[in-house]
Write an enzyme that holds these catalytic residues in place. Structure first.
Site, PDB file in Angstrom:
ATOM      1  N   ASN A 185      46.074  33.697  29.435  1.00 38.58           N
ATOM      2  CA  ASN A 185      45.670  34.137  30.561  1.00 38.58           C
ATOM      3  C   ASN A 185      43.955  34.491  30.338  1.00 38.58           C
ATOM      4  OD1 ASN A 185      48.269  34.046  31.791  1.00 38.58           O
ATOM      5  ND2 ASN A 185      48.797  35.757  30.646  1.00 38.58           N
ATOM      6  N   ARG A 186      43.414  34.037  29.643  1.00 42.37           N
ATOM      7  CA  ARG A 186      41.919  34.092  29.404  1.00 42.37           C
ATOM      8  C   ARG A 186      41.542  35.378  29.103  1.00 42.37           C
ATOM      9  NH1 ARG A 186      39.651  28.940  29.306  1.00 42.37           N
ATOM     10  NH2 ARG A 186      40.582  27.691  30.769  1.00 42.37           N
ATOM     11  N   LEU A 187      42.574  36.473  28.619  1.00 46.72           N
ATOM     12  CA  LEU A 187      42.558  37.626  28.030  1.00 46.72           C
ATOM     13  C   LEU A 187      42.047  37.672  26.511  1.00 46.72           C
ATOM     14  CD1 LEU A 187      44.943  39.437  30.376  1.00 46.72           C
ATOM     15  CD2 LEU A 187      42.800  39.154  30.616  1.00 46.72           C
TER      16      LEU A 187
END
Length: 207
Positions: A185-187
């Site tokens: 999630n691009r985290l």
């Protein structure tokens, strides 16, 4: 790929005490993963009139003193570093969802410090260092090949090729080293070592 990212946890508890130890561990992982050219790094410089430039070079050694590469000193990167002796290095290990970014001042190695690596190069690469006036405009490939052939006759295989006085090493002295680990999630996990006096401070950055 999603499963790989989900398992790629990277946190302060597993971080090495200093960036050299962490870089060594990640470089070993990169080599073990079989990535092509694991020592390839993007070298970003800026000219005296503020023009940013980047290119890929090879890391040739590293230790507590810094990260070393070699090049023609009259090339664009060489002239940039003479004007603004600072650089940023980026190791783009995309296949294992990792990056390392290093920032700091740059010092030129002396002739004596540069000689051992030059001597370790293949004979053809030693001759090639003389043949190429790196970053200058040439009329054709034939012009380069003819110059190489001429120099090969001057220094045939088995003879000593002197190191050019316009060629040598540079050392990037790390002030900031960021380790980037891809997550879902691009985290992403971004942990940064920042030099503070004689110690390293570790900071987590928002992705």
């Amino acid at each position: 790929m999603s499963d790989d990212l989900d398992e790629s946890r990277f946190d302060e508890a597993t971080l090495a005490d200093d960036p050299l130890g962490q870089f060594t561990a990640w470089m070993a992982d990169t080599v073990a993963a079989g990535l092509p050219e694991p020592t390839a790094m993007v070298l970003a410089t800026v000219s005296g009139d503020g023009r940013p430039r980047a290119r890929t070079v090879l890391l040739k050694s590293y230790d507590s003193g810094g990260f070393t590469f070699y090049t023609n000193r009259t090339s664009r990167k060489g002239t940039d570093l003479a004007e603004v002796p600072r650089a940023c290095l980026l190791f783009p290990w995309h296949a294992i969802h990792r990056q390392v970014i290093i920032e700091g001042p740059v010092t030129a190695l002396t002739t004596a410090e540069s000689q051992p690596y030059f001597r370790s190069r293949a004979h053809g690469s030693q001759v090639g260092a003389w043949a190429s006036r790196q970053s200058t405009v040439i009329g054709s490939r034939a012009e380069l090949d003819d110059r190489y052939a001429e120099l090969s006759r001057r220094w045939p295989e088995g003879t000593d090729v002197p190191m050019p006085d316009f060629w040598g090493g540079y050392r990037v002295i790390p002030e900031v080293v960021e380790f980037w680990q891809g997550r879902l999630n691009r985290l992403h996990d971004r942990l940064r070592y920042r030099r503070d006096g004689g110690a390293w401070v570790v900071e987590r950055l928002s992705p």
